[in-house]
Design a protein around this motif. Structure first.
Motif, PDB file in Angstrom:
ATOM      1  N   ASP A   6       0.838  -1.198   0.000  1.00  0.00           N
ATOM      2  CA  ASP A   6       0.000   0.000   0.000  1.00  0.00           C
ATOM      3  C   ASP A   6       0.873   1.249   0.000  1.00  0.00           C
ATOM      4  O   ASP A   6       1.991   1.232   0.513  1.00  0.00           O
ATOM      5  CB  ASP A   6      -0.894   0.028   1.244  1.00  0.00           C
ATOM      6  N   GLU A  79      -6.389   1.852   3.720  1.00  0.00           N
ATOM      7  CA  GLU A  79      -7.714   1.242   3.814  1.00  0.00           C
ATOM      8  C   GLU A  79      -8.797   2.308   3.712  1.00  0.00           C
ATOM      9  O   GLU A  79      -9.839   2.102   3.080  1.00  0.00           O
ATOM     10  CB  GLU A  79      -7.844   0.470   5.123  1.00  0.00           C
ATOM     11  N   ARG A  82      -9.210   3.208   0.097  1.00  0.00           N
ATOM     12  CA  ARG A  82     -10.015   2.222  -0.621  1.00  0.00           C
ATOM     13  C   ARG A  82     -11.495   2.378  -0.286  1.00  0.00           C
ATOM     14  O   ARG A  82     -12.368   2.231  -1.157  1.00  0.00           O
ATOM     15  CB  ARG A  82      -9.530   0.811  -0.286  1.00  0.00           C
ATOM     16  N   ARG A  83     -11.792   2.667   0.971  1.00  0.00           N
ATOM     17  CA  ARG A  83     -13.192   2.849   1.375  1.00  0.00           C
ATOM     18  C   ARG A  83     -13.821   4.026   0.625  1.00  0.00           C
ATOM     19  O   ARG A  83     -14.963   3.954   0.144  1.00  0.00           O
ATOM     20  CB  ARG A  83     -13.279   3.092   2.883  1.00  0.00           C
TER      21      ARG A  83
END
Length: 300
Positions: A6, A79, A82-83
């Protein structure tokens, strides 16, 4: 990159670590958000799909929490990126110029990201201190890392300051306008419900006093939104700003610059920033790393 590949968040101790979680950053956010929705596609997306009218306090709280995760969230930053992309997949329609749009079209999504840099750079002059050339470059590098967290590709973002400013001026000349959402965000007569967050007693008191509190708060929101927006962006959108308002903003900035650095860290930094900064300092002490004299961030 972290162990899973990431994109890494901005580095601890950098310029963004000083600016994003400082309480003064709260005053900068309205200008950035308003500049975002001055883009016809972004404005249309917010107008048609956002709950900023029906749930303004929740919308603001979620936006702030997301921003703090990008900067201070460590592995949780990617994360969150991505959300957000998943959340925006279904957002599409017709923009204010009659063109089809999708929220994740790189040109649209990149503008939402891009607005943060010029607002931080401009507003810091009033509320913190002018960034040095080295700090501006560091801030831009760190803001590029935020863009990667949001899922933007390097080819979709200007990679240097020298590339950024022509892109920014081109967007001001060709794209931004006083969209309906911009006009609503700077209006002083639009109804806003009282805060629905916080202790019950506080919410009840604010609710009772809200008819008296809202008019001056709306005027202050417009003042700080327009004043902390870079002048060229303000002009491109068509937002008025007078010499008298500029003097008032400079006076407010002088007070803020002198008082906020005197606050203890628990009052100066938002909880997520405070926790991340404390953890970073503890880790440095554990490793025997001495603090850098003066640091690289505009801490005053």
């Amino acid at each position: 990159m972290n162990s899973e590949g990431d994109p890494a968040p901005p580095p601890p101790g950098g310029v963004l670590w000083s600016l994003a979680g400082d309480v003064r950053g709260l005053l900068m956010l309205p200008a950035a958000l308003t500049l975002q929705v001055a883009h016809p596609a972004v404005g249309a997306g917010v107008d048609e799909h956002s709950v900023f009218r029906t749930d303004p306090w929740g919308r603001g709280e979620r936006s702030l929490s997301s921003l703090l995760l990008w900067v201070y969230g460590g592995e949780a930053a990617a994360e969150e990126g991505r959300r957000l992309r998943k959340l925006h997949r279904s957002i599409q329609g017709t923009d204010t110029r009659g063109r089809p749009y999708h929220a994740l079209t790189p040109a649209n999504y990149a503008w939402v990201h891009a607005t943060g840099f010029p607002v931080y750079q401009h507003a810091s002059r009033y509320l913190v201190r002018p960034l040095t050339g080295a700090q501006e470059r560091a801030l831009y590098r760190e803001w590029l890392q935020v863009g990667r967290i949001l899922g933007l590709r390097d080819r979709d973002m200007p990679q240097t300051i020298e590339e950024f400013w022509p892109y920014y001026r081109r967007m001001l000349a060709d794209e931004v306008e006083a969209t309906p959402v911009v006009r609503e965000l700077v209006a002083t007569d639009v109804p806003v419900p009282p805060p629905d967050r916080g202790p019950l007693v506080l919410r009840a008191a604010l609710g009772a006093a809200w008819p008296l509190l809202l008019p001056p708060l709306a005027r202050f929101r417009r003042f700080i939104t327009v004043g902390l927006m870079p002048p060229d962006a303000r002009e491109a959108i068509g937002l008025d700003w007078t010499p008298r308002q500029e003097r008032r903003l400079r006076l407010l900035g002088a007070v803020v610059r002198r008082t906020v650095p005197l606050l203890p860290e628990r009052l100066r930094y938002l909880p997520a920033a405070r926790s991340a900064r404390a953890g970073w300092r503890a880790e440095r002490r554990r490793r025997g790393v001495r603090p850098r004299p003066g640091g690289s961030a505009p801490s005053e």
